[in-house]
Write a protein that holds these residues in place. Structure first.
Motif, PDB file in Angstrom:
ATOM      1  N   LEU A   1       6.386  46.815  39.602  1.00 30.47           N
ATOM      2  CA  LEU A   1       5.972  46.121  38.376  1.00 30.47           C
ATOM      3  C   LEU A   1       6.501  44.696  38.395  1.00 30.47           C
ATOM      4  O   LEU A   1       5.768  43.728  38.135  1.00 30.47           O
ATOM      5  N   GLY A   2       7.779  44.571  38.722  1.00 26.70           N
ATOM      6  CA  GLY A   2       8.381  43.240  38.761  1.00 26.70           C
ATOM      7  C   GLY A   2       7.808  42.385  39.877  1.00 26.70           C
ATOM      8  O   GLY A   2       7.552  41.195  39.694  1.00 26.70           O
ATOM      9  N   ILE A   3       7.587  43.002  41.044  1.00 28.94           N
ATOM     10  CA  ILE A   3       7.016  42.239  42.156  1.00 28.94           C
ATOM     11  C   ILE A   3       5.635  41.735  41.772  1.00 28.94           C
ATOM     12  O   ILE A   3       5.288  40.582  42.013  1.00 28.94           O
ATOM     13  N   GLY A   4       4.861  42.622  41.129  1.00 30.05           N
ATOM     14  CA  GLY A   4       3.536  42.188  40.675  1.00 30.05           C
ATOM     15  C   GLY A   4       3.640  41.003  39.740  1.00 30.05           C
ATOM     16  O   GLY A   4       2.848  40.055  39.828  1.00 30.05           O
ATOM     17  N   ALA A   5       4.643  41.046  38.865  1.00 34.23           N
ATOM     18  CA  ALA A   5       4.775  39.982  37.867  1.00 34.23           C
ATOM     19  C   ALA A   5       5.333  38.705  38.464  1.00 34.23           C
ATOM     20  O   ALA A   5       5.433  37.699  37.764  1.00 34.23           O
ATOM     21  N   MET A   6       5.736  38.724  39.733  1.00 28.54           N
ATOM     22  CA  MET A   6       6.192  37.467  40.338  1.00 28.54           C
ATOM     23  C   MET A   6       5.345  37.030  41.525  1.00 28.54           C
ATOM     24  O   MET A   6       5.539  35.931  42.046  1.00 28.54           O
ATOM     25  N   THR A   7       4.396  37.882  41.937  1.00 28.03           N
ATOM     26  CA  THR A   7       3.607  37.539  43.118  1.00 28.03           C
ATOM     27  C   THR A   7       2.383  36.711  42.747  1.00 28.03           C
ATOM     28  O   THR A   7       1.690  37.021  41.791  1.00 28.03           O
ATOM     29  N   ASP A   8       2.152  35.689  43.536  1.00 27.20           N
ATOM     30  CA  ASP A   8       0.958  34.881  43.365  1.00 27.20           C
ATOM     31  C   ASP A   8      -0.001  35.245  44.492  1.00 27.20           C
ATOM     32  O   ASP A   8       0.277  34.988  45.656  1.00 27.20           O
ATOM     33  N   PHE A   9      -1.127  35.851  44.134  1.00 24.73           N
ATOM     34  CA  PHE A   9      -2.074  36.290  45.156  1.00 24.73           C
ATOM     35  C   PHE A   9      -3.075  35.186  45.538  1.00 24.73           C
ATOM     36  O   PHE A   9      -4.033  35.469  46.256  1.00 24.73           O
ATOM     37  N   SER A  10      -2.840  33.971  45.066  1.00 19.26           N
ATOM     38  CA  SER A  10      -3.832  32.908  45.261  1.00 19.26           C
ATOM     39  C   SER A  10      -4.294  32.759  46.704  1.00 19.26           C
ATOM     40  O   SER A  10      -5.487  32.775  46.978  1.00 19.26           O
ATOM     41  N   THR A  11      -3.336  32.598  47.619  1.00 20.47           N
ATOM     42  CA  THR A  11      -3.760  32.321  48.997  1.00 20.47           C
ATOM     43  C   THR A  11      -4.586  33.466  49.567  1.00 20.47           C
ATOM     44  O   THR A  11      -5.507  33.256  50.339  1.00 20.47           O
ATOM     45  N   MET A  12      -4.258  34.670  49.155  1.00 16.44           N
ATOM     46  CA  MET A  12      -5.026  35.818  49.615  1.00 16.44           C
ATOM     47  C   MET A  12      -6.434  35.782  49.028  1.00 16.44           C
ATOM     48  O   MET A  12      -7.420  36.054  49.717  1.00 16.44           O
ATOM     49  N   LEU A  13      -6.520  35.428  47.759  1.00 14.84           N
ATOM     50  CA  LEU A  13      -7.835  35.357  47.124  1.00 14.84           C
ATOM     51  C   LEU A  13      -8.664  34.235  47.728  1.00 14.84           C
ATOM     52  O   LEU A  13      -9.892  34.333  47.817  1.00 14.84           O
ATOM     53  N   ALA A  14      -7.977  33.182  48.168  1.00  9.64           N
ATOM     54  CA  ALA A  14      -8.700  32.048  48.730  1.00  9.64           C
ATOM     55  C   ALA A  14      -9.315  32.393  50.083  1.00  9.64           C
ATOM     56  O   ALA A  14     -10.340  31.835  50.460  1.00  9.64           O
ATOM     57  N   ARG A  15      -8.685  33.261  50.816  1.00 10.64           N
ATOM     58  CA  ARG A  15      -9.217  33.598  52.136  1.00 10.64           C
ATOM     59  C   ARG A  15      -9.060  35.094  52.407  1.00 10.64           C
ATOM     60  O   ARG A  15      -8.143  35.526  53.109  1.00 10.64           O
ATOM     61  N   PRO A  16      -9.980  35.875  51.849  1.00  6.39           N
ATOM     62  CA  PRO A  16      -9.839  37.341  51.902  1.00  6.39           C
ATOM     63  C   PRO A  16      -9.823  37.900  53.320  1.00  6.39           C
ATOM     64  O   PRO A  16      -9.273  38.975  53.551  1.00  6.39           O
ATOM     65  N   LEU A  17     -10.402  37.157  54.255  1.00  5.04           N
ATOM     66  CA  LEU A  17     -10.422  37.651  55.632  1.00  5.04           C
ATOM     67  C   LEU A  17      -9.007  37.964  56.120  1.00  5.04           C
ATOM     68  O   LEU A  17      -8.789  38.920  56.868  1.00  5.04           O
TER      69      LEU A  17
ATOM     70  N   LEU B   1     -14.021  42.146  50.597  1.00  5.65           N
ATOM     71  CA  LEU B   1     -15.428  41.838  50.307  1.00  5.65           C
ATOM     72  C   LEU B   1     -15.622  41.593  48.815  1.00  5.65           C
ATOM     73  O   LEU B   1     -16.312  40.665  48.407  1.00  5.65           O
ATOM     74  N   THR B   2     -14.998  42.460  48.004  1.00  5.65           N
ATOM     75  CA  THR B   2     -15.133  42.305  46.561  1.00  5.65           C
ATOM     76  C   THR B   2     -14.625  40.951  46.103  1.00  5.65           C
ATOM     77  O   THR B   2     -15.262  40.264  45.301  1.00  5.65           O
ATOM     78  N   ILE B   3     -13.467  40.576  46.623  1.00  8.99           N
ATOM     79  CA  ILE B   3     -12.906  39.282  46.227  1.00  8.99           C
ATOM     80  C   ILE B   3     -13.848  38.152  46.589  1.00  8.99           C
ATOM     81  O   ILE B   3     -14.094  37.241  45.795  1.00  8.99           O
ATOM     82  N   ALA B   4     -14.396  38.231  47.805  1.00  7.87           N
ATOM     83  CA  ALA B   4     -15.290  37.173  48.256  1.00  7.87           C
ATOM     84  C   ALA B   4     -16.503  37.077  47.324  1.00  7.87           C
ATOM     85  O   ALA B   4     -16.925  35.987  46.919  1.00  7.87           O
ATOM     86  N   GLN B   5     -17.050  38.230  46.955  1.00  2.00           N
ATOM     87  CA  GLN B   5     -18.201  38.231  46.046  1.00  2.00           C
ATOM     88  C   GLN B   5     -17.798  37.689  44.678  1.00  2.00           C
ATOM     89  O   GLN B   5     -18.513  36.895  44.070  1.00  2.00           O
ATOM     90  N   LEU B   6     -16.660  38.169  44.201  1.00  3.23           N
ATOM     91  CA  LEU B   6     -16.150  37.777  42.884  1.00  3.23           C
ATOM     92  C   LEU B   6     -16.147  36.260  42.764  1.00  3.23           C
ATOM     93  O   LEU B   6     -16.614  35.684  41.770  1.00  3.23           O
ATOM     94  N   HIS B   7     -15.623  35.629  43.797  1.00  8.24           N
ATOM     95  CA  HIS B   7     -15.546  34.179  43.810  1.00  8.24           C
ATOM     96  C   HIS B   7     -16.916  33.555  43.596  1.00  8.24           C
ATOM     97  O   HIS B   7     -17.098  32.655  42.779  1.00  8.24           O
ATOM     98  N   LYS B   8     -17.899  34.107  44.343  1.00  4.43           N
ATOM     99  CA  LYS B   8     -19.249  33.534  44.250  1.00  4.43           C
ATOM    100  C   LYS B   8     -19.841  33.746  42.859  1.00  4.43           C
ATOM    101  O   LYS B   8     -20.434  32.850  42.276  1.00  4.43           O
ATOM    102  N   ILE B   9     -19.648  34.961  42.352  1.00  3.19           N
ATOM    103  CA  ILE B   9     -20.216  35.261  41.027  1.00  3.19           C
ATOM    104  C   ILE B   9     -19.612  34.337  39.973  1.00  3.19           C
ATOM    105  O   ILE B   9     -20.321  33.733  39.163  1.00  3.19           O
ATOM    106  N   LEU B  10     -18.279  34.246  40.000  1.00  6.47           N
ATOM    107  CA  LEU B  10     -17.628  33.388  39.012  1.00  6.47           C
ATOM    108  C   LEU B  10     -18.084  31.952  39.148  1.00  6.47           C
ATOM    109  O   LEU B  10     -18.325  31.269  38.150  1.00  6.47           O
ATOM    110  N   ASN B  11     -18.213  31.496  40.373  1.00  4.23           N
ATOM    111  CA  ASN B  11     -18.683  30.126  40.612  1.00  4.23           C
ATOM    112  C   ASN B  11     -20.041  29.911  39.975  1.00  4.23           C
ATOM    113  O   ASN B  11     -20.296  28.908  39.318  1.00  4.23           O
ATOM    114  N   PHE B  12     -20.931  30.884  40.189  1.00  2.95           N
ATOM    115  CA  PHE B  12     -22.283  30.797  39.653  1.00  2.95           C
ATOM    116  C   PHE B  12     -22.253  30.691  38.128  1.00  2.95           C
ATOM    117  O   PHE B  12     -22.847  29.808  37.519  1.00  2.95           O
ATOM    118  N   LEU B  13     -21.470  31.611  37.534  1.00  5.68           N
ATOM    119  CA  LEU B  13     -21.381  31.618  36.073  1.00  5.68           C
ATOM    120  C   LEU B  13     -20.792  30.312  35.565  1.00  5.68           C
ATOM    121  O   LEU B  13     -21.247  29.736  34.575  1.00  5.68           O
TER     122      LEU B  13
END
Ligand code: NA
Ligand code: NA
Ligand code: NA
Lengths: 137, 379, 379, 379, 137, 137
Positions: free
Chosen positions: D95-111, E32-44
């Motif tokens: 719970l605490g780790i979740g509340a301090m983790t920034d997932f931005s870079t992961m969201l930016a490049r999901p690969l 894959l979901t995250i990648a799609q999410l990004h596109k959908i949000l961008n569109f909106l």
């Protein structure tokens, strides 16, 4: 069982009536008490104020004694801490604070302040900042 | 190889995707709505977000035996839920509420406390309604307390009287508390004239520090001697308030209104949410509870407003009857609604501070109400 | 209608007002005195206010069966009290104390630690006194520990040896700790000459960071290998101190000395207070405990002072024997008393920092004493 | 007088000094090494210091019966250890780790998330290795999870499957996590060419607030529907992250990432440390566990790096394969190692932020892995 | 039992293969979901931006109205608190804050600010700071 | 049973004597250890100081290199954070901090600082602030 029959069977009406009455009683009694409390405290305070006023009429000997230069700095620091802790304060707590805040040699600095009279015992084991030393922070 | 496929299919048969049915989907939908309302609409976010996410957590379909579900003996959720079933969390929340509540406006004008009493009519009328709908008395009492518009009180009483209903009752209570800005205004406008809504209140007198210190002690003794069953809630409420006001226990008050209440809010929210497991939650009873809950908020609001008008018959300096609506507690939302409705009529009329008086007395009132119902049900 | 009156009278018969008798009134009076001393006199407010309010909460007369009283199995107070009976709260408080205590002055002049040992005479003489008064050995040991002048230690040992006496022993211990400024000065003045009281102590040397880091580790190993039964208390004390001093676990130390200790202090205080339910508390035993408690503080103070004078026979740079009084722990009140008494003789003599050395070593000493008594009683 | 000597000798026979044997000394040595590494080397100090001190506390030899040892039913350590055995502490830490983790870079490049999946090979290969060494399947699964390089996950799974091994597995996991800067670099250099190590990554795109809010909800549903047994860990992780990102529950997020996680870290660390009581810890099994643990970290690192190279065969903008090593989680140490190794080749190549993506996805991956193993073992 | 025999006996190979496959599946689906999410949000969002732009094109009537002198001071204080709480904010919370911070007569000061229009209701029960009153803190 | 009889029956005298003796033993041993510890550390430190002194005698190449203008601002910000965290510090923690504090583009700012040499690796995976860049805060 449903409807009025159920309510009657489980003594619902009476519970509801007694219940809401007690809630009203409770808060009414509390309200009356508060109203009285206010008056009583006011009465006591007015008596107190008369006394205080008499004291206030006494001349304050000197406003703003100047501290020796060497401890001006630490006086300012300690005053800050004391304002934060509230008065009267306990010496050990003040020292603890001072150390935490990284003040220079808090032990002897405090000693100086006590010697110079800037910090005074209140006679009950606690200490007060002497109001004759106004520190502009 | 055969073995491999078998293992895989066995695993797949145990995934949530496979076990998902329409009931879980409904509940996940409800959870998402809660989270949405909390975040996007900012309706009581500190409660709706944890409860909403808890609903999601409780409605991932899980296979029995591992200890994952909240109703399995050795699951983590079960251990955390013990704070709810044992009744420990709500008093700790009250401790924190006490340590953050300023009773000044109430102390300045004790008459307004009666509005907080009147609004508790909602509790008892809903209790009767629940009996009429066929609920057992202990269940009816728990449902009635929704009308107290006070989450921890509702959860506490339900945990004592009808633990199976904690999920629906908590969800109903918090839903309607979140919807206070929607439910109350029409009732308030219906029951008051424009002239009444324009009434201005005098600036409250200043309250001395000593009064604030003595109040939690006197209040505790008076209320709990009258209704001892309110002790766990009111004891902690007044204790927290004493820690706040007495001036020498500031660090304890800080702990109570920060780490204690926040931690407990997280745990209470998420486990109460998780207790809405679809098979327990989606019943006819829940529908009844939601209907009665809406009713109770309406009745409570109306009672407060009407009682204010009754008081006005007897006193010279009239009370703005909108203040009666704040008696349902739901701190501070219903006070805000009062301010908002008054503001619509006259943008220079500032009712908020005055509304805090019935608002906080409503908290005391519903805790007393809960105590009374509890003691009546245990006979 | 008949029914209504019956219900009402039944309710009234269950109110606290009806069930109140003189014993509860006495206890409520004691609770109010505790709260008053804490707030108005600022005697150990962090403890007296919670305990005082707890006494109020424990002495609202309640009907049995609902689960309201602290001694009923399923009450909220009972659940919170488990932290006392299981012995968990005191070590957590010691964790926090460790994380806020600075052992520097003690490290700078280890000789002063012996004063903290001498003051523990109070523990063992009181133990003998309690035996002589007819207490069973386990009870006598718990009463003796009052002389340690350390609340959590007393509660911990009593929870292990004589759980029924937790209320009176805790109340006695905290009462006398609050009264340290009243009890100690006359004894200190009686046993010292003016010349002794004027002795000045050298400024303590500076203590290196490494010393401070190694101390909790070495101290833990040495003390707990000698008296393993002191492990729960001393282990946590030294652990907390290591977190504070090591410089790389600051956030854990912050948690220990803030949210952990404050939360536990609230819960311990209020439940220990509530455990003084009139029927359990108002017994002849309690009177005996209070008499012995006063005695133990006196003996402890005297032992410390006399031992300081004995040491002075053997060393050249004399110790101010007032410091001996600080050995009873009661951190930091007895150190403050030393400063105060020294200050009366010579306003430029600043004994406070020096008094912290026997003061904190007194904490260690009484924890060892508790461990020893515990292990002797379990044979 | 005879009696006195008898009592004294009896006491001495119960001191730790008397009962100390070589096994305790070894364990005390290990504890001191942990504390030393934590403080002097700053290797994961928040974990090594509490665990190290816990090892000391658990290895003071104590006589049975008083309730001092962690494996005695009524000891304080035992009560605190319940948070480990019940599985409650690890989710609270998540719970605490979740509340301090920034997932931005992961969201930016999901690969890059796939690298976090690949590194979990270490878990399953170690599981096979443990089976081959003769461990029972439930034990083998717990040992395998060391390869997840995630302390709370390892402790959680072991508490469910093989509670007796909590001590050695936790100690192994944290030892190797602390040694990540020693274990990983040679493997990374061996498996990559200089040219590969010089690859530069594009600056990640900016991530919208909405994405960050939706991610924990979607991530929770997707992962827990697939592997419901990961619910206690991932549910709390994503819940904490939602509290952090949603912007309206800041005070809950603050509580989660401060008082909650810090308090639980203290209690988990010290009790897990104490669970290494010499007679339980010093077995052949522990040796096997340590050997397998080292192996698993190596395999995990290699899998991550190799998988990155495989991905590079299919995409145009190459990934720096060093990033694969960050997939083992051990947040944030392995990401730091990647930065460090990359920096050695080219001081202007800044891989840290990019490494955070596989790093945090590795946490999710190993929680899923734990869920899978758990569900397979309970059949 | 040890070695390959043990692995086979306990179904080790299959568990390992299925296990790692599921981990990969899980994280791949998430990626894959995250990648799609990004596109959908961008569109909106792009749709949203067009609207916003149209709104932005409307002239802002006046930038920087000056507050009456008497409440400049308290305006500055309240603005500080509001920035801290984030917008939109609730009045009771603001008052609570103000009191805690020891502002002078927070009740009537706030009233003035509402009267002068510096604080405006957002129509949903919350309030906003009117951006026409730029306060330099 | 009461009085001396009770004390004797329960072995009270012996318990008290043994008890207080052990308390004294414990604290005495601790006191002696502390005293020795101090001496040992002093001895080790003195040896260390000799070495340090030799190092100090080496000339520091230049005091106070000036940073490129563009990063002066962010350098000041980062220095503040670093002082707060203590040295050596870990980069991820520093970035986390920087982000929390809302610094502008912390990633590339930090990159610049590393490039310019203001932040240096300590060779063990951690980083240090290069003392040649004195930042006046
Ligand atoms: Na209410
Ligand atoms: Na003591
Ligand atoms: Na991992």
């Amino acid at each position: 069982m449903t409807g009025l029959e159920a309510i009657a069977a489980y003594n619902g009406w009476n519970i509801a009536i007694v219940g809401i009455s007690i809630v009203f009683t409770g808060l009414t009694v509390l309200a009356l008490t508060i109203a009285q409390l206010h008056k009583i405290l006011n009465f006591l305070e007015n008596r107190g104020k008369v006394k205080q006023k008499q004291e206030k009429d006494m001349p304050v000997d000197t406003a703003g004694i100047i501290l020796p230069e060497g401890i001006q700095e630490s006086a300012r620091h300690f005053k800050l801490l004391i304002d934060y802790m509230g008065q009267p304060f306990s010496l050990p707590r003040l020292l603890e604070f001072a150390e935490k805040c990284g003040l220079n040699r808090p032990h002897s600095a405090l000693n100086d302040l006590i010697l110079s009279g800037a910090i005074e015992p209140d006679g009950k084991g606690y200490y007060l900042w002497n109001k004759k030393y106004p520190i502009n922070l | 190889m055969e073995n491999l496929l078998e293992l895989l299919s066995q695993f797949l048969a145990n995934t949530g995707y496979y076990m998902l049915d329409y009931r879980y989907l409904i509940m996940i939908g409800i959870g998402l709505i809660f989270v949405y309302l909390g975040i996007a609409k900012e309706y009581e976010p500190l409660l709706l977000v944890p409860i909403g996410f808890g609903i999601l957590m409780g409605n991932i379909p899980v296979f029995k035996g591992l200890g994952l579900g909240i109703y399995e003996d050795n699951s983590v959720l079960h251990y955390l839920y013990m704070g709810v079933t044992s009744g420990v969390y709500p008093p700790l929340i009250f401790l924190g509420i006490g340590a953050m509540t300023d009773f000044s406006t109430m102390l300045a004008r004790p008459l307004l406390m009666l509005l907080g009493a009147a609004a508790q009519m909602g509790i008892f009328l809903t209790f009767l309604g629940a009996l009429a709908l066929g609920f057992a008395p202990n269940e009816a009492a728990s449902i009635g307390i929704i009308g107290g518009a006070d989450g921890p009180t509702a959860i506490f009483l339900t945990a004592q009287l009808a633990p199976k209903l904690i999920g629906p009752i908590a969800v109903a209570a918090y839903s309607y508390m979140a919807l206070v800005p929607v439910i109350q205004p029409p009732i308030m406008k219906l029951l008051t004239t424009r002239k009444e809504r324009l009434i201005r209140m005098e600036e409250p007198r200043e309250v001395a520090k000593k009064e604030k210190i003595i109040f939690p002690i006197a209040g505790f003794l008076l209320c709990c001697l009258l209704a001892p069953a309110a002790l766990p809630l009111l004891g902690m409420l007044f204790f927290g308030n004493l820690l706040k006001e007495c001036g020498v226990t500031e660090r304890l008050a800080v702990a109570a209104r920060n780490s204690v209440i926040d931690t407990v809010t997280i745990l209470l929210g998420v486990t109460v949410g998780a207790s809405t497991q679809a098979d327990v939650f989606l019943t006819g009873q829940s529908v009844g509870i939601f209907v009665l809950g809406a009713l109770s908020f309406g009745v409570a609001t109306a009672s407060g407003v009407i009682f204010a008008k009754i008081i006005n018959l007897f006193i010279r300096e009239k009370i703005n009857p909108l203040l009666g609506a704040a008696g349902v507690s739901a701190v501070p939302d219903s006070a805000r609604v009062v301010q908002h409705v008054g503001h619509q009529e006259d943008p220079t009329n500032f009712l908020l501070m005055h509304a805090m008086a019935p608002n906080v007395s409503g908290v005391i009132g519903s805790a007393i109400g809960a105590g009374i119902l509890w003691s009546f049900m245990m006979k």
